[in-house]
Design an enzyme around this catalytic site. Sequence first.
Site, mmCIF file in Angstrom:
data_model
loop_
_atom_site.group_PDB
_atom_site.id
_atom_site.type_symbol
_atom_site.label_atom_id
_atom_site.label_comp_id
_atom_site.label_asym_id
_atom_site.label_seq_id
_atom_site.Cartn_x
_atom_site.Cartn_y
_atom_site.Cartn_z
ATOM 1 N N ASN A 1 0.647 7.390 2.683
ATOM 2 C CA ASN A 1 1.388 6.575 3.629
ATOM 3 C C ASN A 1 3.052 6.890 3.728
ATOM 4 O OD1 ASN A 1 -0.751 5.218 4.359
ATOM 5 N ND2 ASN A 1 -0.696 3.421 2.869
ATOM 6 N N ASP B 1 0.850 -1.312 -0.132
ATOM 7 C CA ASP B 1 -0.121 0.023 -0.207
ATOM 8 C C ASP B 1 0.923 1.234 0.096
ATOM 9 O OD1 ASP B 1 -2.462 1.156 -0.208
ATOM 10 O OD2 ASP B 1 -2.722 1.179 1.895
ATOM 11 N N LYS C 1 1.584 4.610 -1.053
ATOM 12 C CA LYS C 1 1.014 5.628 -1.777
ATOM 13 C C LYS C 1 1.499 6.949 -1.138
ATOM 14 C CE LYS C 1 -3.245 4.770 1.045
ATOM 15 N NZ LYS C 1 -4.446 4.498 0.820
#
Length: 236
Positions: A67, A62, A64
Amino acid sequence: MELEMSFQTKNKICFAMDLMTNGLLHYMENDSAHCLENARRWNAQLALGINALHNMGIIHRDIKSENVLIDIRQNVRIADFGLSYITEEPKPLIPWWDYTSDVKGTIHCMAPEILRNMKKPGSMKYGTPVDWWAFGCVLYELMPLPDHKAGLFDSADAIMEYVSWHSKHYGTFDLFPAFHQLDPPMANLLVGLLNPLALLRYGFRQVTTHRYFSNEDGTSEFNGACSRGRSNLTCL
């Protein structure tokens, strides 16, 4: 992000971690000049962080802008491991091995090999290259372009349309339309990172040696990347 300490009250469990100034997404949306100034260093730090996770047996799944946090020294910190694949024993992951077929991540940064499992669960296993695809999506967002806030892909269909375009133009020198406005080194790096074929996709070795990270004095942006923030303390 490191856990510095933890403690418990009668009703709460508390974790103490370093204070972050903001997320990368905040800078993208509110300070494009600051992004431009720090883009190559942040990208190098993010690549180092992804590689460190893979060496610990973790596929983040994840990566991105939401994050990717920026600490008080203006260094990158990778956060939110709730969707991560983690091996039972910490050990380096092999780049060309496949480890899982679970559908995890955020659509606009999700590699094609994960997306294919949405329609046909378990049809395609994948490994560390999914993080390098997501890394490419973040790189594109960091560029100070008029439409950079929207990112490169806004849906699963957009990603699969890109895959179809790539298939039709494979073996040619045609450049994906969204890359035309980029400097040649950045466009070339994105072409490698966003290769729909996971086995041919750029990984850590190709990223660290790419000319996008080369400085005019012959050094690499990776040289001391984690200690060139606002102090001499290291990142990650």
